[in-house]
Scaffold this active site. Sequence first.
Site, PDB file in Angstrom:
ATOM      1  N   GLU A 144     -44.617 -88.257 -44.162  1.00 39.86           N
ATOM      2  CA  GLU A 144     -44.098 -89.734 -45.011  1.00 39.86           C
ATOM      3  C   GLU A 144     -43.550 -91.176 -43.971  1.00 39.86           C
ATOM      4  OE1 GLU A 144     -40.248 -88.391 -46.060  1.00 39.86           O
ATOM      5  OE2 GLU A 144     -40.349 -90.156 -47.336  1.00 39.86           O
TER       6      GLU A 144
ATOM      7  N   LYS B 129     -35.758 -67.484 -45.324  1.00 40.83           N
ATOM      8  CA  LYS B 129     -37.407 -68.270 -46.135  1.00 40.83           C
ATOM      9  C   LYS B 129     -36.730 -69.111 -47.451  1.00 40.83           C
ATOM     10  CE  LYS B 129     -40.381 -67.641 -42.780  1.00 40.83           C
ATOM     11  NZ  LYS B 129     -42.416 -66.948 -42.233  1.00 40.83           N
TER      12      LYS B 129
ATOM     13  N   ASP C 151     -41.787 -72.164 -37.097  1.00 37.83           N
ATOM     14  CA  ASP C 151     -42.085 -71.619 -38.639  1.00 37.83           C
ATOM     15  C   ASP C 151     -41.579 -72.884 -39.733  1.00 37.83           C
ATOM     16  OD1 ASP C 151     -42.726 -70.756 -41.129  1.00 37.83           O
ATOM     17  OD2 ASP C 151     -42.450 -68.304 -39.357  1.00 37.83           O
TER      18      ASP C 151
ATOM     19  N   HIS D  86     -39.300 -98.347 -48.518  1.00 41.62           N
ATOM     20  CA  HIS D  86     -40.371 -97.834 -48.135  1.00 41.62           C
ATOM     21  C   HIS D  86     -41.882 -98.452 -48.679  1.00 41.62           C
ATOM     22  CE1 HIS D  86     -39.279 -92.870 -48.258  1.00 41.62           C
ATOM     23  NE2 HIS D  86     -38.104 -94.237 -47.890  1.00 41.62           N
TER      24      HIS D  86
HETATM   25  C1  LIG Z   1     -37.025 -98.564 -43.085  1.00 39.83           C
HETATM   26  C2  LIG Z   1     -35.491 -99.414 -41.639  1.00 39.83           C
HETATM   27  C3  LIG Z   1     -35.534 -98.467 -40.606  1.00 39.83           C
HETATM   28  C4  LIG Z   1     -35.550-100.430 -41.423  1.00 39.83           C
HETATM   29  O1  LIG Z   1     -34.199-101.323 -41.101  1.00 39.83           O
HETATM   30  P1  LIG Z   1     -34.098-102.364 -40.527  1.00 39.83           P
HETATM   31  O2  LIG Z   1     -32.512-102.334 -40.295  1.00 39.83           O
HETATM   32  O3  LIG Z   1     -35.011-102.800 -41.881  1.00 39.83           O
HETATM   33  O4  LIG Z   1     -34.836-102.161 -39.366  1.00 39.83           O
HETATM   34  P2  LIG Z   1     -34.682-103.735 -38.295  1.00 39.83           P
HETATM   35  O5  LIG Z   1     -36.413-104.273 -38.099  1.00 39.83           O
HETATM   36  O6  LIG Z   1     -33.259-104.099 -38.174  1.00 39.83           O
HETATM   37  O7  LIG Z   1     -34.919-102.122 -37.045  1.00 39.83           O
HETATM   38  C5  LIG Z   1     -33.503-101.733 -36.468  1.00 39.83           C
HETATM   39  C6  LIG Z   1     -33.884-100.222 -35.922  1.00 39.83           C
HETATM   40  O8  LIG Z   1     -34.952 -99.092 -36.468  1.00 39.83           O
HETATM   41  C7  LIG Z   1     -35.293 -98.933 -36.135  1.00 39.83           C
HETATM   42  N1  LIG Z   1     -36.815 -99.330 -36.340  1.00 39.83           N
HETATM   43  C8  LIG Z   1     -37.093-100.418 -37.760  1.00 39.83           C
HETATM   44  N2  LIG Z   1     -38.646-100.414 -37.967  1.00 39.83           N
HETATM   45  C9  LIG Z   1     -38.843 -99.440 -37.448  1.00 39.83           C
HETATM   46  C10 LIG Z   1     -40.519 -98.856 -36.981  1.00 39.83           C
HETATM   47  N3  LIG Z   1     -41.336 -99.287 -37.897  1.00 39.83           N
HETATM   48  N4  LIG Z   1     -40.387 -97.776 -36.182  1.00 39.83           N
HETATM   49  C11 LIG Z   1     -40.263 -97.101 -35.317  1.00 39.83           C
HETATM   50  N5  LIG Z   1     -38.119 -97.909 -35.710  1.00 39.83           N
HETATM   51  C12 LIG Z   1     -37.868 -98.525 -36.208  1.00 39.83           C
HETATM   52  C13 LIG Z   1     -35.832 -99.504 -34.294  1.00 39.83           C
HETATM   53  O9  LIG Z   1     -34.748 -98.467 -34.010  1.00 39.83           O
HETATM   54  C14 LIG Z   1     -34.872-100.874 -35.009  1.00 39.83           C
HETATM   55  O10 LIG Z   1     -34.347-101.548 -33.581  1.00 39.83           O
HETATM   56  P3  LIG Z   1     -35.393-101.838 -32.069  1.00 39.83           P
HETATM   57  O11 LIG Z   1     -35.786-100.826 -31.552  1.00 39.83           O
HETATM   58  O12 LIG Z   1     -36.382-103.055 -33.633  1.00 39.83           O
HETATM   59  O13 LIG Z   1     -34.407-102.223 -31.464  1.00 39.83           O
HETATM   60  C15 LIG Z   1     -34.682 -98.878 -42.855  1.00 39.83           C
HETATM   61  O14 LIG Z   1     -35.156 -99.744 -43.763  1.00 39.83           O
HETATM   62  C16 LIG Z   1     -34.161 -97.511 -43.048  1.00 39.83           C
HETATM   63  O15 LIG Z   1     -33.938 -96.445 -42.171  1.00 39.83           O
HETATM   64  N6  LIG Z   1     -34.344 -97.269 -44.425  1.00 39.83           N
HETATM   65  C17 LIG Z   1     -34.263 -95.812 -45.169  1.00 39.83           C
HETATM   66  C18 LIG Z   1     -35.187 -94.923 -44.921  1.00 39.83           C
HETATM   67  C19 LIG Z   1     -35.156 -93.526 -44.559  1.00 39.83           C
HETATM   68  O16 LIG Z   1     -34.287 -92.906 -44.178  1.00 39.83           O
HETATM   69  N7  LIG Z   1     -36.087 -92.975 -45.618  1.00 39.83           N
HETATM   70  C20 LIG Z   1     -36.163 -91.466 -45.591  1.00 39.83           C
HETATM   71  C21 LIG Z   1     -36.846 -90.525 -47.028  1.00 39.83           C
HETATM   72  S1  LIG Z   1     -36.585 -90.872 -47.936  1.00 39.83           S
HETATM   73  C22 LIG Z   1     -36.341 -89.178 -48.599  1.00 39.83           C
HETATM   74  O17 LIG Z   1     -37.782 -88.780 -48.822  1.00 39.83           O
HETATM   75  C23 LIG Z   1     -35.417 -88.683 -49.552  1.00 39.83           C
HETATM   76  C24 LIG Z   1     -34.803 -88.805 -50.583  1.00 39.83           C
HETATM   77  C25 LIG Z   1     -34.243 -90.102 -50.632  1.00 39.83           C
HETATM   78  O18 LIG Z   1     -35.531 -88.985 -51.895  1.00 39.83           O
HETATM   79  C26 LIG Z   1     -32.925 -87.957 -50.318  1.00 39.83           C
HETATM   80  C27 LIG Z   1     -31.730 -88.263 -51.274  1.00 39.83           C
HETATM   81  O19 LIG Z   1     -32.021 -87.927 -52.524  1.00 39.83           O
HETATM   82  O20 LIG Z   1     -31.441 -89.222 -50.546  1.00 39.83           O
HETATM   83  N1  LIG Z   2     -42.033 -60.733 -38.303  1.00 34.97           N
HETATM   84  C1  LIG Z   2     -41.547 -61.091 -39.314  1.00 34.97           C
HETATM   85  O1  LIG Z   2     -40.837 -60.680 -40.556  1.00 34.97           O
HETATM   86  C2  LIG Z   2     -41.528 -62.680 -39.184  1.00 34.97           C
HETATM   87  C3  LIG Z   2     -42.538 -63.291 -38.081  1.00 34.97           C
HETATM   88  N2  LIG Z   2     -42.195 -64.828 -38.333  1.00 34.97           N
HETATM   89  C4  LIG Z   2     -43.346 -65.355 -37.351  1.00 34.97           C
HETATM   90  O2  LIG Z   2     -42.049 -64.736 -36.181  1.00 34.97           O
HETATM   91  C5  LIG Z   2     -43.232 -65.162 -35.263  1.00 34.97           C
HETATM   92  C6  LIG Z   2     -41.503 -65.503 -34.584  1.00 34.97           C
HETATM   93  O3  LIG Z   2     -41.119 -64.068 -33.719  1.00 34.97           O
HETATM   94  P1  LIG Z   2     -40.849 -64.020 -32.537  1.00 34.97           P
HETATM   95  O4  LIG Z   2     -40.179 -63.236 -32.319  1.00 34.97           O
HETATM   96  O5  LIG Z   2     -39.538 -65.151 -32.235  1.00 34.97           O
HETATM   97  O6  LIG Z   2     -41.884 -64.681 -31.409  1.00 34.97           O
HETATM   98  P2  LIG Z   2     -43.422 -63.274 -31.223  1.00 34.97           P
HETATM   99  O7  LIG Z   2     -43.348 -62.549 -31.648  1.00 34.97           O
HETATM  100  O8  LIG Z   2     -44.247 -64.807 -30.196  1.00 34.97           O
HETATM  101  O9  LIG Z   2     -41.994 -63.090 -29.982  1.00 34.97           O
HETATM  102  C7  LIG Z   2     -41.616 -63.220 -28.869  1.00 34.97           C
HETATM  103  C8  LIG Z   2     -41.200 -62.277 -27.844  1.00 34.97           C
HETATM  104  O10 LIG Z   2     -41.970 -62.896 -26.377  1.00 34.97           O
HETATM  105  C9  LIG Z   2     -41.199 -62.148 -25.298  1.00 34.97           C
HETATM  106  N3  LIG Z   2     -40.078 -63.194 -24.316  1.00 34.97           N
HETATM  107  C10 LIG Z   2     -40.493 -63.994 -23.172  1.00 34.97           C
HETATM  108  N4  LIG Z   2     -39.973 -64.329 -22.893  1.00 34.97           N
HETATM  109  C11 LIG Z   2     -38.716 -64.538 -23.579  1.00 34.97           C
HETATM  110  C12 LIG Z   2     -38.192 -64.898 -23.574  1.00 34.97           C
HETATM  111  N5  LIG Z   2     -37.603 -66.341 -22.679  1.00 34.97           N
HETATM  112  N6  LIG Z   2     -36.808 -65.016 -25.049  1.00 34.97           N
HETATM  113  C13 LIG Z   2     -37.288 -64.547 -25.860  1.00 34.97           C
HETATM  114  N7  LIG Z   2     -38.574 -63.637 -25.385  1.00 34.97           N
HETATM  115  C14 LIG Z   2     -38.960 -63.757 -25.080  1.00 34.97           C
HETATM  116  C15 LIG Z   2     -39.725 -60.593 -25.818  1.00 34.97           C
HETATM  117  O11 LIG Z   2     -40.735 -60.689 -25.830  1.00 34.97           O
HETATM  118  P3  LIG Z   2     -40.471 -58.708 -25.619  1.00 34.97           P
HETATM  119  O12 LIG Z   2     -38.879 -58.610 -26.977  1.00 34.97           O
HETATM  120  O13 LIG Z   2     -41.230 -57.468 -25.599  1.00 34.97           O
HETATM  121  O14 LIG Z   2     -39.134 -58.485 -24.657  1.00 34.97           O
HETATM  122  C16 LIG Z   2     -40.094 -61.923 -27.401  1.00 34.97           C
HETATM  123  O15 LIG Z   2     -39.576 -60.819 -27.829  1.00 34.97           O
HETATM  124  C17 LIG Z   2     -42.815 -66.703 -35.252  1.00 34.97           C
HETATM  125  O16 LIG Z   2     -44.766 -67.202 -35.356  1.00 34.97           O
HETATM  126  C18 LIG Z   2     -43.065 -66.827 -37.064  1.00 34.97           C
HETATM  127  O17 LIG Z   2     -43.696 -67.540 -37.990  1.00 34.97           O
HETATM  128  C19 LIG Z   2     -42.059 -65.420 -39.110  1.00 34.97           C
HETATM  129  C20 LIG Z   2     -41.126 -64.845 -40.041  1.00 34.97           C
HETATM  130  C21 LIG Z   2     -40.994 -63.553 -40.384  1.00 34.97           C
END
Ligand SMILES: CC(C)(COP(=O)([O-])OP(=O)([O-])OC[C@H]1O[C@@H](n2cnc3c(N)ncnc32)[C@H](O)[C@@H]1OP(=O)([O-])[O-])[C@@H](O)C(=O)NCCC(=O)NCCSC(=O)C[C@@](C)(O)CC(=O)[O-]
Ligand SMILES: NC(=O)C1=CN([C@@H]2O[C@H](COP(=O)(O)OP(=O)(O)OC[C@H]3O[C@@H](n4cnc5c(N)ncnc54)[C@H](OP(=O)(O)O)[C@@H]3O)[C@@H](O)[C@H]2O)C=CC1
Length: 624
Positions: free
Chosen positions: A300, A432, A508, A604
């Site tokens: 996006e 989920k 996940d 956008h």
């Molecule tokens: C696009 C901006 C950031 C422009 O914003 P701006 O203020 O016109 O940009 P600018 O050129 O003045 O730059 C300001 C700063 O923004 C950053 N920036 C600026 N441009 C870039 C770039 N290309 N790449 C990386 N960073 C950028 C960067 O930090 C920059 O500082 P600088 O580094 O230049 O000193 C602004 O208009 C904006 O954030 N708009 C909002 C857009 C947004 O948040 N979209 C999210 C998705 S919407 C959606 O999916 C969900 C929705 C909307 O449906 C949810 C709902 O219901 O609400």
């Molecule tokens: N089974 C299910 O119903 C579901 C599974 N998943 C999937 O499960 C996975 C994640 O499960 P998750 O149990 O987190 O991971 P893993 O199954 O990969 O197991 C992680 C294991 O790593 C070991 N381990 C080693 N170092 C550490 C540490 N520092 N801290 C904790 N554990 C450590 C532990 O073994 P030990 O326990 O033997 O000590 C732990 O159980 C993902 O792939 C996810 O998509 C997602 C949703 C549901």
Amino acid sequence: MAAAMGTMPTIGMRLDAMIDQIDNLSSPQLYGIIVAATVGLCVVLLGTGSSNLDLQHNTTAKDNLLKKPAAVPKGRQPKWHIFKWINYLAVVAFLWSVCTFCLNASHYLHHESQGVLVQFLVGWSVFLLYFFGFFGVSFIHEDISNDETTASSRQPSSSKNATKQLHKAAPSAPVCSDPASFKVAASSHASTDIKELADEEIAELVLSNKVKDHELEKRLDPFRAVAVRRLAANRKLSTVLPDNKTNVLDKLPATPSLDYARVHGANCEIVVGYVPLPVGLVGPLTLNGETVYVPMATTEGCLVASTNRGAKAITQGGGAQARIIRDGITRAPCVRMGSAMEAADLKMWCEEPENFDMLKRAFESTTSFGKLLACHPTVAGKNVYLRLVCFSGDAMGMNMVSKGSLAVIELLQKEFSSLQLVALSGNMCTDKKAAATNWLQGRGKSVVVEAVISKEIVLTTLKTTVAALVHTNTHKNLIGSAMAGSLGGFNAHASNIVTAIFLATGQDPAQNVESSNCITLMEETEEGDLWISCTMPSIEVGTVGGGTSLEAQAACLEAIGCKGGGNTPGENSKKLATVVAAATMAGELSLLAALAANTLVQAHMTHNRKSNVTRTNICDESFK
Ligand SMILES: CC(C)(COP(=O)([O-])OP(=O)([O-])OC[C@H]1O[C@@H](n2cnc3c(N)ncnc32)[C@H](O)[C@@H]1OP(=O)([O-])[O-])[C@@H](O)C(=O)NCCC(=O)NCCSC(=O)C[C@@](C)(O)CC(=O)[O-]
Ligand SMILES: NC(=O)C1=CN([C@@H]2O[C@H](COP(=O)(O)OP(=O)(O)OC[C@H]3O[C@@H](n4cnc5c(N)ncnc54)[C@H](OP(=O)(O)O)[C@@H]3O)[C@@H](O)[C@H]2O)C=CC1
């Protein structure tokens, strides 16, 4: 020496002695022995012959290619029907010779030169040689079968393997889940060494279901398995797609860098390649006094730019502070008791501290990192949902908590004879799916993050005012979401940031549902600056396990500074959770600013639509 030689019986003397012994037998005895031995031998021989023949009838030339391509090449099969008739003729001739001998035994045995007896003996020896030859064919053939297929044609393999692989059904499971009712294609169980074949030949076997697509990794190295599967998949797709294209998957990368050996058995099945996602790096973001950079994988356009702008504003304002306020992954098995009263008994029993200790010991016997923190039983009639809360160290913990939960249920089944496990996951976990329980009680890491941003920074970096931001947040994120009947969605786009970080760091991605639960609050401070906070009660993240061990994802975790297990268990996963929350706050800040200033569409159009490929293709001149 000569004396010794003189006393040793010669072969001729032994033969004479044997004939004398036979001579002493009565005729019925003699005939009886000969007939019994002959019939027995014939039965054995015919049985062996026919089993060979049956085997061949059930086996096509292609099966033979599958079983031992090197030993039995396609198109060079023995002429089994000729063998069959020779076999019958040999047996008839053998029986005829035996009968003839028996009918005239006394005459042949007393013949002066014994020449006729010798003729019979020679003839029988020839028959025996032939029959032994036949046995030999049979043994060799069986050896091939035994070597090459564990599920030999003499034993129906499908049912054998099916029962081995299916887990035990829950006691309450409906009849249709009886393992015996599952039908598994017999052809899919051939377990021959297919490495010798060319990729195209193996793909052919996959397409004809002689080799199961998803079992390729068991029989080839994982890299070759993917290559072969792509050949087969392209052919499969060509049969269902309208234009019969045979190379649809060619543009899906399979090489060079994904480590399929890691993927197999851990991350994905039936792998045909990988989808490259652009990863943007947001930052610097000051969080808890530390500088972090945040990788985000997304398609996006504008999302990374937006989060980056928010991060800039937060950092300019002195940074964000975040705290983990609760930590525990959950699993809630659904069990069914004999009555509602027994369900109530179970709830009370689990709530007794000494009983909880027993559950805890059972749970923790299954993991070295996991700790059972709580058990919250909820009764619904005869059903009890035991929401088990587990500290999972640096793992997200779903496998861990599921394994521990099973041990808890096994213990409870010993205590309560009527207890039946309906489902290890009874949906009160809740994994989920949107659910109030996660919003209210938390799941994974519960995080709160805040920052103060001066009115000047709001004006220069976010291009709006504090009052406009607070106003927009109240009417959009609070009242708007309330009117929509939202559950945990009192934010602008938390799921955007959560999902992009999840994809980059091997989390996940399906858990973005509850991990995106977030309420964004904004206020104007007495100094006229902006106070912002995000409260996220159910961020489910890990830095070990799942997709975190894949190279690219591990690199992104390393970029954040939280790859693998922490110095103390949970340290790294907690850091990741705070980074997710702080980046989410950055995204909230920027989007709300854009909405307050009404620049969303403009942004956008710039970042999301610039290079529409279709348009450049059809009007490239004007585009230039
Ligand atoms: C696009 C901006 C950031 C422009 O914003 P701006 O203020 O016109 O940009 P600018 O050129 O003045 O730059 C300001 C700063 O923004 C950053 N920036 C600026 N441009 C870039 C770039 N290309 N790449 C990386 N960073 C950028 C960067 O930090 C920059 O500082 P600088 O580094 O230049 O000193 C602004 O208009 C904006 O954030 N708009 C909002 C857009 C947004 O948040 N979209 C999210 C998705 S919407 C959606 O999916 C969900 C929705 C909307 O449906 C949810 C709902 O219901 O609400
Ligand atoms: N089974 C299910 O119903 C579901 C599974 N998943 C999937 O499960 C996975 C994640 O499960 P998750 O149990 O987190 O991971 P893993 O199954 O990969 O197991 C992680 C294991 O790593 C070991 N381990 C080693 N170092 C550490 C540490 N520092 N801290 C904790 N554990 C450590 C532990 O073994 P030990 O326990 O033997 O000590 C732990 O159980 C993902 O792939 C996810 O998509 C997602 C949703 C549901």
